[in-house]
Design a protein around this motif. Structure first.
Motif, short mmCIF file in Angstrom:
data_model
loop_
_atom_site.label_atom_id
_atom_site.label_comp_id
_atom_site.label_asym_id
_atom_site.label_seq_id
_atom_site.Cartn_x
_atom_site.Cartn_y
_atom_site.Cartn_z
N GLY A 1 -3.85 -15.59 19.35
CA GLY A 1 -3.63 -14.21 19.79
C GLY A 1 -4.49 -13.85 20.97
N LEU A 2 -5.75 -14.31 20.98
CA LEU A 2 -6.64 -14.02 22.09
C LEU A 2 -6.14 -14.71 23.37
CD1 LEU A 2 -9.12 -12.91 23.44
CD2 LEU A 2 -10.48 -14.71 22.38
N ILE A 3 -5.74 -15.97 23.27
CA ILE A 3 -5.25 -16.69 24.44
C ILE A 3 -4.00 -16.02 24.99
CG2 ILE A 3 -4.13 -18.85 25.16
CD1 ILE A 3 -6.19 -20.32 23.42
N ARG A 4 -3.12 -15.58 24.13
CA ARG A 4 -1.92 -14.87 24.58
C ARG A 4 -2.29 -13.54 25.24
NH1 ARG A 4 2.94 -16.70 23.06
NH2 ARG A 4 3.86 -14.62 23.09
N PRO B 1 -2.59 -26.91 23.75
CA PRO B 1 -1.26 -26.48 23.28
C PRO B 1 -1.10 -24.96 23.16
CG PRO B 1 -2.51 -27.58 21.53
CD PRO B 1 -3.23 -27.83 22.80
N LEU B 2 -2.15 -24.25 22.73
CA LEU B 2 -2.03 -22.80 22.60
C LEU B 2 -1.91 -22.13 23.96
CD1 LEU B 2 -4.62 -22.03 19.77
CD2 LEU B 2 -2.16 -22.45 19.58
N ALA B 3 -2.72 -22.57 24.92
CA ALA B 3 -2.67 -22.00 26.27
C ALA B 3 -1.34 -22.34 26.94
CB ALA B 3 -3.84 -22.50 27.10
N HIS B 4 -0.89 -23.56 26.75
CA HIS B 4 0.37 -23.97 27.37
C HIS B 4 1.54 -23.18 26.80
CE1 HIS B 4 3.91 -26.55 28.19
NE2 HIS B 4 3.28 -26.77 29.34
#
Length: 305
Positions: A77-80, A248-251
């Motif tokens: 959630g933070l990365i998004r 993977p989360l950032a991508h």
């Protein structure tokens, strides 16, 4: 083949060696380290080194913004949130170094992304290999009649054969003369830094290219786009796959908000608000130019702008 037996042996030896570390590692990218992934007819991309992972982005953001992001309950959630609000410095905490083999004309496009650290194979000191990019038949397209930067229909039949013959013959002839200028029996030979100027733009070069994740995402947003030139797009698409294994989360957030998202002008947002209220908005009443309106309608229709 992009790699010689000696080069492949060096890669195999590097991949066989392992080291213990206290650094954060990305298991998906660890599996890809040093592997040469083929691109075009003689090119490749391989990951040489990297620093950081998804957690490095989160760590930097929580230091930078403190209480302002504590309401975000998890790393994804933070990365998004960071991606959605165009924050940059947390993504700069991750870096990657790539070894890329690519045609010179692609390198000249690529180098316009000036935020990376680059060290290119030097034709002043070394002799370039006899390797040229020749498009596959399905990539041999005519000039677009509607876009000065784009391609039209794929060439067919005798015209395609003629173009391919010219590309192969001209490349071979230029390299033959390059070799002859460098060294001839009984002659001193021309300096390498001068002889190279006769080589065609489709000859292959190599470089080490190091950049941070924020600037890499900017590169991918432009070069992995469907409107980018095919020859650089295939490199960008491969790199994007590697980034997905690294962070993977950032991508995933990047794909959602950048590659799969759309930017609207203030006029575009206002038009959508009017449409939601039931108003029939046209180009004439939108306040947009014909080009802007066409792109706006394509976004709404899900078409390729």
């Amino acid at each position: 083949m992009p790699l010689s037996p000696d080069q492949q042996a060096d890669i195999d030896a590097a991949r066989a060696a392992t080291q213990q570390t206290r650094r954060a590692t990305a298991p998906g990218l660890e599996e890809e380290l040093f592997t040469a992934h083929e691109v075009l007819d003689h090119g490749f991309v391989r990951v040489v080194d990297y620093m950081g992972d998804d957690s490095a982005i989160v760590q930097a953001a929580r230091v930078s913004y403190g209480a302002g992001t504590r309401h975000v309950s998890n790393d994804e959630g933070l990365i998004r949130y960071l991606m959605r609000h165009w924050h940059s410095t947390p993504f700069e905490m991750c870096e990657i170094k790539l070894h890329v083999k690519l045609p010179v004309f692609v390198a000249r496009q690529w180098i316009r992304h000036r935020t990376a650290n680059v060290n290119e194979y030097s034709a002043r000191y070394s002799i370039l290999d006899r390797e040229f990019y020749v498009p596959a038949p399905d990539a041999l397209a005519a000039q677009s009649t509607t876009n000065n930067q784009g391609r039209g229909d794929v060439l067919q039949g005798e015209e395609a054969e003629r173009v391919l013959r010219y590309l192969r013959e001209d490349s071979t002839r230029a390299y033959d003369h390059y070799e002859e200028m460098l060294s001839q029996d009984g002659q001193q030979g021309l300096a390498r830094e001068l002889a190279r100027m006769n080589l065609p733009a489709n000859i292959y070069t190599q470089w080490y290219w190091k950049t941070d994740l924020h600037n890499l995402f900017h590169f991918l947003r432009l070069r992995a786009d469907s409107h980018a030139q095919y020859e650089i797009r295939v490199y960008a698409e491969l790199i994007s796959d590697l980034v997905a294994k690294w962070v993977p989360l950032a991508h995933k957030a990047f794909e959602d908000y950048r590659l799969g998202g759309a930017n609207l002008s203030a006029k575009g947002v206002e038009c959508i608000r009017r449409m939601l209220k039931g108003e029939d908005v046209t180009q004439e009443t939108s306040g947009m130019s014909k080009g802007e309106w066409r792109e706006f309608v394509n976004i709404l229709d899900g078409a390729d702008v």
